[in-house]
Design a protein around this motif. Structure first.
Motif, PDB file in Angstrom:
ATOM      1  N   LEU A  24      15.273  67.726 106.442  1.00  0.00           N
ATOM      2  CA  LEU A  24      15.729  67.157 105.175  1.00  0.00           C
ATOM      3  C   LEU A  24      16.229  68.242 104.225  1.00  0.00           C
ATOM      4  N   SER A  25      15.559  69.392 104.231  1.00  0.00           N
ATOM      5  CA  SER A  25      15.938  70.452 103.301  1.00  0.00           C
ATOM      6  C   SER A  25      17.324  71.001 103.577  1.00  0.00           C
ATOM      7  N   ARG A  26      17.820  70.794 104.795  1.00  0.00           N
ATOM      8  CA  ARG A  26      19.175  71.235 105.123  1.00  0.00           C
ATOM      9  C   ARG A  26      20.231  70.378 104.432  1.00  0.00           C
ATOM     10  N   LEU A  27      19.835  69.207 103.959  1.00  0.00           N
ATOM     11  CA  LEU A  27      20.784  68.242 103.400  1.00  0.00           C
ATOM     12  C   LEU A  27      20.861  68.269 101.884  1.00  0.00           C
ATOM     13  N   THR A  28      20.019  69.070 101.239  1.00  0.00           N
ATOM     14  CA  THR A  28      19.982  69.054  99.773  1.00  0.00           C
ATOM     15  C   THR A  28      19.555  70.413  99.237  1.00  0.00           C
ATOM     16  N   PRO A  29      20.071  70.808  98.064  1.00  0.00           N
ATOM     17  CA  PRO A  29      19.589  72.039  97.442  1.00  0.00           C
ATOM     18  C   PRO A  29      18.272  71.832  96.692  1.00  0.00           C
ATOM     19  N   ALA A  30      17.779  70.582  96.641  1.00  0.00           N
ATOM     20  CA  ALA A  30      16.510  70.309  95.955  1.00  0.00           C
ATOM     21  C   ALA A  30      15.372  71.056  96.648  1.00  0.00           C
ATOM     22  N   ARG A  31      14.360  71.398  95.882  1.00  0.00           N
ATOM     23  CA  ARG A  31      13.234  72.158  96.434  1.00  0.00           C
ATOM     24  C   ARG A  31      12.223  71.199  97.053  1.00  0.00           C
ATOM     25  N   ILE A  32      12.406  70.943  98.341  1.00  0.00           N
ATOM     26  CA  ILE A  32      11.496  70.081  99.086  1.00  0.00           C
ATOM     27  C   ILE A  32      11.043  70.822 100.330  1.00  0.00           C
ATOM     28  N   GLY A  33       9.882  70.435 100.827  1.00  0.00           N
ATOM     29  CA  GLY A  33       9.384  71.029 102.065  1.00  0.00           C
ATOM     30  C   GLY A  33       9.294  72.537 102.013  1.00  0.00           C
ATOM     31  N   LEU A  34       8.743  73.067 100.932  1.00  0.00           N
ATOM     32  CA  LEU A  34       8.723  74.522 100.758  1.00  0.00           C
ATOM     33  C   LEU A  34       7.703  75.221 101.651  1.00  0.00           C
ATOM     34  N   ALA A 176      41.199  66.677  62.940  1.00  0.00           N
ATOM     35  CA  ALA A 176      42.045  67.589  62.167  1.00  0.00           C
ATOM     36  C   ALA A 176      43.421  67.765  62.809  1.00  0.00           C
ATOM     37  N   LEU A 177      43.477  67.691  64.136  1.00  0.00           N
ATOM     38  CA  LEU A 177      44.743  67.870  64.842  1.00  0.00           C
ATOM     39  C   LEU A 177      45.435  66.539  65.128  1.00  0.00           C
ATOM     40  N   LYS A 178      44.926  65.460  64.527  1.00  0.00           N
ATOM     41  CA  LYS A 178      45.568  64.131  64.579  1.00  0.00           C
ATOM     42  C   LYS A 178      45.760  63.653  66.013  1.00  0.00           C
ATOM     43  N   ALA A 179      44.696  63.751  66.787  1.00  0.00           N
ATOM     44  CA  ALA A 179      44.769  63.388  68.194  1.00  0.00           C
ATOM     45  C   ALA A 179      44.286  61.960  68.429  1.00  0.00           C
ATOM     46  N   ARG A 180      44.920  61.298  69.379  1.00  0.00           N
ATOM     47  CA  ARG A 180      44.437  59.977  69.782  1.00  0.00           C
ATOM     48  C   ARG A 180      43.126  60.088  70.551  1.00  0.00           C
ATOM     49  N   ALA A 181      42.941  61.197  71.247  1.00  0.00           N
ATOM     50  CA  ALA A 181      41.718  61.396  72.027  1.00  0.00           C
ATOM     51  C   ALA A 181      41.423  62.879  72.123  1.00  0.00           C
ATOM     52  N   VAL A 182      40.159  63.193  72.361  1.00  0.00           N
ATOM     53  CA  VAL A 182      39.757  64.581  72.568  1.00  0.00           C
ATOM     54  C   VAL A 182      38.945  64.657  73.853  1.00  0.00           C
ATOM     55  N   ALA A 183      39.217  65.683  74.648  1.00  0.00           N
ATOM     56  CA  ALA A 183      38.439  65.953  75.859  1.00  0.00           C
ATOM     57  C   ALA A 183      37.790  67.318  75.698  1.00  0.00           C
ATOM     58  N   VAL A 184      36.466  67.346  75.725  1.00  0.00           N
ATOM     59  CA  VAL A 184      35.722  68.597  75.560  1.00  0.00           C
ATOM     60  C   VAL A 184      35.235  69.063  76.923  1.00  0.00           C
ATOM     61  N   LEU A 185      35.755  70.219  77.369  1.00  0.00           N
ATOM     62  CA  LEU A 185      35.269  70.866  78.582  1.00  0.00           C
ATOM     63  C   LEU A 185      34.162  71.816  78.162  1.00  0.00           C
ATOM     64  N   ILE A 186      32.968  71.653  78.718  1.00  0.00           N
ATOM     65  CA  ILE A 186      31.834  72.403  78.200  1.00  0.00           C
ATOM     66  C   ILE A 186      30.870  72.766  79.320  1.00  0.00           C
ATOM     67  N   GLY A 187      30.258  73.934  79.182  1.00  0.00           N
ATOM     68  CA  GLY A 187      29.244  74.354  80.137  1.00  0.00           C
ATOM     69  C   GLY A 187      27.999  73.505  79.977  1.00  0.00           C
ATOM     70  N   GLU A 188      27.556  72.893  81.076  1.00  0.00           N
ATOM     71  CA  GLU A 188      26.406  71.992  81.012  1.00  0.00           C
ATOM     72  C   GLU A 188      25.092  72.762  81.086  1.00  0.00           C
ATOM     73  N   ARG A 189      24.038  72.096  80.633  1.00  0.00           N
ATOM     74  CA  ARG A 189      22.697  72.679  80.728  1.00  0.00           C
ATOM     75  C   ARG A 189      22.403  73.011  82.190  1.00  0.00           C
ATOM     76  N   PRO A 190      22.115  74.268  82.510  1.00  0.00           N
ATOM     77  CA  PRO A 190      21.947  74.626  83.922  1.00  0.00           C
ATOM     78  C   PRO A 190      20.628  74.133  84.491  1.00  0.00           C
ATOM     79  N   GLY A 191      20.700  73.605  85.712  1.00  0.00           N
ATOM     80  CA  GLY A 191      19.487  73.324  86.452  1.00  0.00           C
ATOM     81  C   GLY A 191      19.135  74.528  87.300  1.00  0.00           C
ATOM     82  N   LEU A 192      18.076  74.413  88.086  1.00  0.00           N
ATOM     83  CA  LEU A 192      17.648  75.547  88.904  1.00  0.00           C
ATOM     84  C   LEU A 192      18.479  75.690  90.181  1.00  0.00           C
ATOM     85  N   SER A 193      19.495  74.840  90.326  1.00  0.00           N
ATOM     86  CA  SER A 193      20.427  75.028  91.445  1.00  0.00           C
ATOM     87  C   SER A 193      21.865  74.886  90.992  1.00  0.00           C
ATOM     88  N   SER A 194      22.091  74.790  89.667  1.00  0.00           N
ATOM     89  CA  SER A 194      23.465  74.567  89.189  1.00  0.00           C
ATOM     90  C   SER A 194      23.722  75.277  87.862  1.00  0.00           C
TER      91      SER A 194
END
Length: 279
Positions: A24-34, A176-194
């Motif tokens: 199972l551990s080969r299929l996921t980066p989750a910490r299982i079967g340690l 302020a820039l009179k946009a119809r929409a805004v898309a924010v690209l942002i670094g996400e809260r890191p997990g212990l595998s990401s």
């Protein structure tokens, strides 16, 4: 059979005798079967955990090099504008999330003095909680999204590179820039595998005071997660639907599907026929 391919029998034997947790551990980066060593974890697992924890901490505390990020974006042909939130440094940013949601005084003045025509979209690239994700993923995603922008004919403001920024920082910038929409690209809260995960938050009709329920999120954009091409396809779909329906957030569900091709009915409409609806 083993005489023809001795490795085949070896592989089957390994599979038959292997601990099921190991399979199972080969299929996921989750910490299982340690496993265990006495009453504790094996040394190798302790070391792996320590490395992952250090990478996550580095992702949170390392500041973004705004000039480097802007240079990578400009190489794609996009003009940029560098701004900063009201958080004066990384330590304050982490302790005071509210300051990361508003522009600093100087940046607010830059936007107030900037004359601009209304645009369809403002893209904000912010460090968030992982500057690493922005450094490694922002330019790649924008390169994948550029053909979608060109095809749709959307107008863009200069791409904003924002330091010490939270998601809501995009609301004031978009207004302020009179946009119809805004898309924010942002670094996400890191997990212990990401520690390198990039997120995109899309908000229609941006203005200060928008809630998280009024945004759509595309998450886990990284080499081991969602690809740049698929993330660009999903943002294109959400943005088109947002403009047509006049909504983003919990009322706009992602119906783009997992593939990089439009659904049959949409393709039929684009081709000028409606045979798909009668199929």
């Amino acid at each position: 059979m083993s005489a023809e391919d001795p490795t085949l029998d070896d592989a089957r034997m390994d599979d038959a005798t292997m601990d099921p947790w190991a399979r199972l551990s080969r299929l996921t980066p989750a910490r299982i079967g340690l496993g265990r060593a006495g009453t504790g974890m094996p040394t190798i697992e302790v070391l792996r955990f320590g490395l992952a924890h250090a990478q996550a901490r580095d992702a949170v505390h390392t500041p973004m090099d705004a000039a480097e990020v802007a240079s990578g974006i400009e190489a794609l042909g996009y003009p940029t504008l560098t701004l900063a939130s009201a958080a004066p440094d990384r330590a304050t940013y982490l302790r005071r999330p509210d300051l990361g949601r508003t522009l600093g005084e100087e940046s607010a003045k830059i936007l107030a003095d900037r004359a601009s025509e209304p645009v369809d979209l403002v893209i904000v690239v912010a460090d968030g909680l992982s500057a690493r994700a922005v450094h490694e993923g922002a330019a790649g995603f924008l390169a994948a999204f550029k053909p979608h922008i060109d095809k749709a004919g959307w107008t863009l403001a200069p791409i904003v590179v924002a330091t010490q920024g939270r998601v809501a920082l995009g609301d004031g910038i978009g207004a302020a820039l009179k946009a119809r929409a805004v898309a924010v690209l942002i670094g996400e809260r890191p997990g212990l595998s990401s520690p390198d995960s990039l997120g995109i938050y899309l908000t229609l009709d941006p203005r200060v005071g928008r809630s998280d329920a009024e945004r759509n999120c595309i998450s886990n954009i990284r080499p081991a997660g969602l690809s740049h091409d698929l993330a660009a396809f999903k943002l294109d779909w959400l943005l088109r639907e947002a403009f047509v329906r006049g909504i983003t957030g919990v009322n706009l569900k992602d119906g783009s599907g997992p593939e990089l091709e439009p659904p049959p009915r949409q393709q039929a409409l684009e081709d000028g026929s409606d045979t798909a609806s009668r199929a």
